[in-house]
Scaffold this active site. Structure first.
Site, PDB file in Angstrom:
ATOM      1  CB  CYS A  26     -13.081 -27.660  -5.642  1.00 13.51           C
ATOM      2  SG  CYS A  26     -11.579 -26.820  -5.117  1.00 13.51           S
ATOM      3  CG  HIS A 553      -0.923   4.194  -3.500  1.00 13.87           C
ATOM      4  ND1 HIS A 553       0.162   4.044  -4.328  1.00 13.87           N
ATOM      5  CD2 HIS A 553      -0.751   3.303  -2.479  1.00 13.87           C
ATOM      6  CE1 HIS A 553       0.951   3.092  -3.846  1.00 13.87           C
ATOM      7  NE2 HIS A 553       0.417   2.631  -2.717  1.00 13.87           N
TER       8      HIS A 553
END
Length: 631
Positions: A26, A553
Site C-alpha cells: 500500500c 563515529h
C-alpha cells in the site's frame, strides 16, 4: 538506499520464499500473507534501519518501510522466484483466517492497487471546487469540463476498476470480472435506467423475467458480489471443460451467467444493502455528530497501527456512491494532522540527531496524509506524542462533527482535504470548522509534544550554544567551498557501504568513507569548531571553516560502552586546527568487549556538494589526504 539488499533482508526475515503465499503493498507497507507467521523473524526486521515497524494484523504480516515502498516492492519481486508472489490471490488449501481478518485482507487487496490514483483524482476535484468557489474557473469552460472529466472518471467507472482488482483477489480471470463491471456502466444500460424514470416507461425482460435497471455508475458493493460469484463459477468450469476450449469458453459462460444474474438478483440486492448501510451510518452519525467526531479522531490512528482502517474504506465509498458525499472521511483529517503536529513538536524539541532526521522526513510525509513513518518512527516509540496526537485529533474532529463538515470527493486525509470539503454552494461554516478543527488538532499536538513529549535527556543539546560555536556557525553559513579532509586515523580505508551499520552504509546520514583504525588516536580532519561531542565520547561532530559538517563515529554500536575506553581532549565550542588531537580510545579493549572498531567519517551536509570523492585507498596514515569535497 540499496533497495535490492533491503528486499533480500525482508524476504529472509519473513521466513524465505517457502513461507510466502503472496505480497502486495500500500502507501507505506509491504503486506505479506505467510504460511506461518511464527517462522518470520519480526525482531530482526524491526532492528533493520531500513524498516520502520512490523505489524501483524488482518491476517497479514505487514512490514512498514515508508514512502519508498514501491521501490522496495519492485526490488523484492525482482529477486529470483519472487515474482510469482505478486498475485494477491492465495491458494485455497492455505489455512483460513478469522472472518474479520479475512474481510480486512479482501478489502485491502482490492482497493490498495488504485488508492493512490483515487486520492489524486479526489484532490483534483477538490481544487476544481475551490476554483469555482473563488471564481477562478467557470463550470461552463472547456478547461473545467476537461479536468472535471479526469477527476470524475475513476469514480464514475468504479465497477470496471473494482471488477479487475476483485477478480484478481478472488482468484478468477480479472478481465472476465472487468467485463462484468463494464456491462454495469455501459451507456445502453444507463440509457435504459434513464428511460425507466419516465412515467409511461415499458418494462424490459430477460427470458421473460423483468429487469430492474439501476444506475450502477460509482457503485461499489454490486460489482464485488458479482465478481465473487463469477470467480466461484469459474473454478468448476475450468475443471469440467477441456483445456483446448477452456481459454474462451470459461469466460464466455461466466459472462453469460453472471451478467444476467447480476442485473436480475445480485445488483438489486447489493444496491438495497448499500442503501441500508449508508442509511444506518447516517442514523448513527445523526445521534451525536460531536461524539462521533471525537471517537473517530481519537481512534483512527489506532486503527491504522493494526491495519484495520481498510475496513472503513467501503463505507466511505458507499456513502459517496449512495448519498453523493461523506461525513466520515473529514473526521480523519484532524487525526492525521494531529500526528503531523506531534511529529513537528518532537522535531523542534529533540536533540537526538537520528530521531530528528527521522522526524523531519516523517513530518513531510504526514502532512500529505502518510502517517506510518511518523507513528512508527517518532510518536509511538515516545508514547506521549502519539497520545497527544490522538487527543488533538479528537478535539479537532469533534469541532468538525459538530459543524457537520462533509467531504465531496475521496482522498487521503491531508492538507489537500480543505479543498474537498467545499460544498457545491460555496464556502460555508462547515468549511471554516474544518480549518479551525484541523489547526486545533495540529497546534495542540505540536505544543504538548514539544513541552512534554520528549525525554529530558534528548532535550539537552549535544553542542552548547557557546559564543565560539555561534561565531563559527555564522561564519560558515552559506560559505560551503571545495575542501580536503585529512585522515583522522591511521588504518585501512573502506567504502562507506562496507560498514556493518546500515544507517551509515545506506548513506542516509550522508556520504563519506570509513577507516578500520590501527591506532587509538583521533585527529581533526579539518580546521573548524567542535560542534558536538556525544556524552559517551564515542562520536564527535565538527563544523569546518569550509562549511562541511563532519561526523566521526568511532566503532559500531560503541554507544553501549557508555564512555568506557574513550578519553576526549576537546570540548564543545573548541576551535581546532587540522591535526589537533580530538580524543584517544583503547582499541584492543573495545574489540575485546565485542565491538567493531570500523569508524565512519560522514559529511552530514553532503547534499551541498557535487561530489564527496575519496583520494586514499588501502592503508592510510593519520593526517594524510583522505577525501575531497567538491562544490
Amino acid at each position: 538506499m540499496n533497495y535490492e539488499t533491503l528486499a533480500s533482508e525482508i524476504r529472509d526475515g519473513v521466513g524465505g520464499q517457502e513461507n510466502i503465499i503472496s505480497v502486495i503493498h500500500c502507501a507505506t507497507r509491504l503486506r505479506f500473507k505467510l504460511r506461518d507467521n511464527t517462522n518470520a523473524n519480526a525482531d530482526a526486521l524491526k532492528n533493520n534501519p531500513g524498516i520502520i515497524m512490523v505489524v501483524e494484523s488482518g491476517g497479514q504480516f505487514q512490514v512498514v518501510v515508508g514512502n519508498q515502498v514501491a521501490d522496495v516492492y519492485q526490488a523484492l519481486l525482482s529477486l529470483d522466484g519472487m515474482a510469482r508472489f505478486s498475485d494477491s490471490a492465495a491458494p485455497e488449501e492455505e489455512k483460513k483466517n478469522s472472518l474479520f481478518s479475512g474481510f480486512i485482507d479482501i478489502i485491502s487487496s482490492i482497493f490498495t492497487p488504485f488508492v493512490g490514483v483515487m486520492a489524486a483524482t479526489g484532490i483534483l476535484k477538490g481544487f476544481l471546487a475551490l476554483g469555482v468557489a473563488t471564481h477562478v474557473i467557470s463550470e461552463s469552460s472547456g478547461t473545467y469540463k476537461l479536468l472535471f472529466a479526469a477527476s470524475d472518471a475513476l469514480f464514475y467507472f468504479f465497477p470496471i476498476v473494482l471488477g479487475y482488482t476483485a477478480g484478481k483477489k478472488f482468484g478468477g480471470n480479472p478481465f472476465t470480472t472487468l467485463v462484468i463491471g463494464a456491462t454495469l456502466v455501459h451507456p445502453s444500460m444507463i440509457a435504459a435506467f434513464n428511460a425507466m424514470q419516465a412515467p409511461d416507461h415499458s418494462t424490459l425482460h430477460f427470458l421473460g423475467i423483468p429487469i430492474t435497471f439501476i444506475n450502477y455508475s460509482s457503485s461499489v458493493i454490486p460489482i464485488l458480489f458479482a465478481s465473487w460469484v463469477s470467480c466461484k463459477l469459474e473454478k468448476p468450469l475450468n475443471r469440467w471443460l477441456h483445456a483446448n476450449i477452456r481459454n474462451f469458453f470459461t469466460p464466455l459462460l461466466c459472462i453469460v451467467i453472471s451478467v444476467p444474474l447480476t442485473f436480475l438478483l445480485i445488483g438489486p440486492s447489493a444496491t438495497w444493502l448499500s442503501q441500508m448501510l449508508a442509511g444506518g451510518y447516517q442514523w448513527l452519525y445523526g445521534l451525536n455528530s460531536l461524539l462521533a467526531g471525537a471517537v473517530m479522531g481519537a481512534l483512527w490512528q489506532v486503527c491504522v497501527i493494526f491495519g484495520l482502517h481498510w475496513g472503513f474504506v467501503p463505507l466511505m465509498l458507499n456513502n459517496f456512491s449512495v448519498i453523493g458525499h461523506d461525513t466520515l472521511l473529514p473526521l480523519l483529517v484532524p487525526a492525521v494532522l494531529g500526528q503531523a503536529g506531534a511529529t513537528l513538536g518532537v522535531l523542534l524539541r529533540t536533540q537526538d540527531l537520528k530521531r530528528k532526521g527521522i522526524a523531519g522526513s516523517a513530518f513531510s510525509a504526514a502532512i500529505f496524509g502518510i502517517t506510518e513513518p511518523a507513528v512508527y518512527g517518532v510518536t509511538l516509540p515516545l508514547r506521549r506524542p502519539f497520545i497527544f496526537g490522538c487527543i488533538g485529533g479528537a478535539l479537532g474532529a469533534a469541532v468538525m462533527g459538530y459543524a457537520h463538515t462533509t467531504m465531496y470527493s475521496f482522498g487521503f486525509p491531508s492538507i489537500f482535504s480543505f479543498t474537498q470539503v467545499i460544498p457545491p454552494t460555496g464556502v460555508d461554516s462547515s468549511v471554516w470548522a474544518a480549518v479551525i478543527g484541523t489547526l486545533l488538532a495540529f497546534a495542540f499536538a505540536a505544543l504538548t509534544s514539544w513541552s512534554f513529549g520528549v525525554p529530558k535527556d534528548e532535550t539537552q543539546p549535544a553542542a552548547a550554544d557557546s559564543p565560539a560555536v555561534l561565531a563559527e556557525t555564522q561564519a560558515n553559513a552559506g560559505a560551503v567551498r571545495d575542501e580536503t579532509l585529512f585522515s583522522p586515523l591511521a588504518g585501512e580505508v573502506l567504502l562507506l557501504e562496507q560498514v556493518a551499520d546500515r544507517t551509515f552504509a545506506s548513506g542516509v546520514m550522508g556520504k563519506g568513507i570509513a577507516i578500520r583504525p590501527t591506532q587509538g588516536r583521533l585527529y581533526a580532519p579539518v580546521d573548524g569548531t567542535v560542534a558536538s561531542l556525544f556524552k559517551t565520547h564515542h562520536a564527535i561532530g565538527l563544523a569546518s571553516r569550509g562549511g562541511a559538517e563532519v561526523l566521526i563515529h568511532v566503532g559500531i554500536d560503541t554507544v553501549r560502552l557508555d564512555g568506557r575506553y574513550f578519553t576526549p581532549h576537546v570540548r564543545v565550542g573548541d576551535v581546532v586546527r587540522q591535526g589537533d588531537l580530538l580524543l584517544e580510545f583503547d582499541g584492543p579493549a573495545i574489540e575485546a568487549a565485542g565491538y567493531d572498531l570500523t569508524t565512519p567519517i560522514v559529511i552530514t551536509n553532503s547534499e551541498d556538494y557535487r561530489g564527496v570523492e575519496p583520494v586514499a585507498s588501502g592503508k592510510v596514515d593519520a593526517n594524510a589526504p583522505l577525501t575531497q569535497l567538491v562544490c
